[in-house]
Enzyme design. Structure first.
Site, PDB file in Angstrom:
ATOM      1  CG  ASN A  90      -1.987  -1.147   1.179  1.00  0.00           C
ATOM      2  OD1 ASN A  90      -2.618  -1.450   0.105  1.00  0.00           O
ATOM      3  ND2 ASN A  90      -2.116  -1.662   2.184  1.00  0.00           N
ATOM      4  CB  VAL A  99       3.129   0.877   9.144  1.00  0.00           C
ATOM      5  CG1 VAL A  99       4.516   0.896   9.504  1.00  0.00           C
ATOM      6  CG2 VAL A  99       2.345   0.564  10.237  1.00  0.00           C
ATOM      7  CG  HIS A 103       4.652  -2.544   4.935  1.00  0.00           C
ATOM      8  ND1 HIS A 103       4.814  -1.039   5.231  1.00  0.00           N
ATOM      9  CD2 HIS A 103       3.321  -2.915   4.686  1.00  0.00           C
ATOM     10  CE1 HIS A 103       3.519  -0.697   5.301  1.00  0.00           C
ATOM     11  NE2 HIS A 103       2.636  -1.862   5.033  1.00  0.00           N
TER      12      HIS A 103
HETATM   13  P1  5GP Z   1      -0.412  -0.673   5.651  1.00  0.00           P
HETATM   14  O1  5GP Z   1      -1.755  -0.305   6.058  1.00  0.00           O
HETATM   15  O2  5GP Z   1       0.515   0.189   5.999  1.00  0.00           O
HETATM   16  O3  5GP Z   1      -0.004  -1.546   4.249  1.00  0.00           O
HETATM   17  O4  5GP Z   1      -0.050  -2.190   6.557  1.00  0.00           O
HETATM   18  C1  5GP Z   1       0.331  -1.951   7.964  1.00  0.00           C
HETATM   19  C2  5GP Z   1       0.024  -3.324   8.631  1.00  0.00           C
HETATM   20  O5  5GP Z   1       0.968  -3.352   9.731  1.00  0.00           O
HETATM   21  C3  5GP Z   1      -1.320  -3.604   8.864  1.00  0.00           C
HETATM   22  O6  5GP Z   1      -1.620  -4.613   8.120  1.00  0.00           O
HETATM   23  C4  5GP Z   1      -1.275  -3.764  10.418  1.00  0.00           C
HETATM   24  O7  5GP Z   1      -2.313  -4.872  10.762  1.00  0.00           O
HETATM   25  C5  5GP Z   1      -0.029  -4.118  10.704  1.00  0.00           C
HETATM   26  N1  5GP Z   1       0.491  -3.633  12.117  1.00  0.00           N
HETATM   27  C6  5GP Z   1       0.423  -2.426  12.744  1.00  0.00           C
HETATM   28  N2  5GP Z   1       0.890  -2.535  13.831  1.00  0.00           N
HETATM   29  C7  5GP Z   1       1.536  -3.765  13.789  1.00  0.00           C
HETATM   30  C8  5GP Z   1       2.311  -4.271  14.961  1.00  0.00           C
HETATM   31  O8  5GP Z   1       2.803  -3.718  16.073  1.00  0.00           O
HETATM   32  N3  5GP Z   1       3.051  -5.447  14.662  1.00  0.00           N
HETATM   33  C9  5GP Z   1       2.508  -6.192  13.876  1.00  0.00           C
HETATM   34  N4  5GP Z   1       3.379  -7.489  13.531  1.00  0.00           N
HETATM   35  N5  5GP Z   1       1.948  -5.668  12.454  1.00  0.00           N
HETATM   36  C10 5GP Z   1       1.432  -4.427  12.871  1.00  0.00           C
END
Ligand code: 5GP
Ligand code: ZN
Length: 120
Positions: A90, A99, A103
């Site tokens: 994303n 985040v 990733h």
């Molecule tokens: P994004 O929406 O930025 O692509 O994905 C961020 C991902 O990080 C989300 O799927 C969320 O569930 C995951 N996430 C957020 N905080 C943490 C954390 O403290 N530990 C882990 N393992 N995943 C996290």
């Protein structure tokens, strides 16, 4: 290695926040998403901080290759390399990026349906 002091994933790389590691190399870390959205949901990150894929350029070719190589390794380790899986990243608001540390999500272990939620 680039780090950002207020970045959640840099804290995970530094061991300040626990994680469920699936795979690790000198340059990448793969760990289970805390809120899995599929039977298998693993995040693969470069250990060096960058905000989004949009910041990455030809200079980062090795880093991008390592990310995708690690995603393939995660799929093998999780036993979904034959059944299939999805690798997504994303980037920015419309994609719902939460985040801001690069990733990719490795999703699988079930039929994942269409690639996006659709228009509107
Ligand atoms: P994004 O929406 O930025 O692509 O994905 C961020 C991902 O990080 C989300 O799927 C969320 O569930 C995951 N996430 C957020 N905080 C943490 C954390 O403290 N530990 C882990 N393992 N995943 C996290
Ligand atoms: Zn970071």
């Amino acid at each position: 290695m680039a780090t950002a002091s207020d970045c959640l994933f840099c804290k995970i790389v530094a061991g300040e926040i626990p994680n469920d590691t699936v795979h690790e190399t000198d340059t990448v870390l793969a760990f289970r998403d805390i809120t899995p959205r599929a039977n298998v949901h693993v995040l693969v990150i470069p250990k060096a901080h960058q905000d989004t894929l949009a910041q990455m350029s030809a200079e980062d070719a090795d880093s991008v290759a390592e990310l995708f190589t690690a995603a393939g390794e995660v799929a093998r380790l999780e036993g979904i390399d034959e059944s299939g899986y999805r690798v997504v990243s994303n980037v920015g608001p419309d994609a719902g990026q939460e985040v801001f540390h690069v990733h990719v999500h490795v999703l699988g272990g079930q039929n994942l349906g269409p690639v996006a939620a659709g228009r509107g």
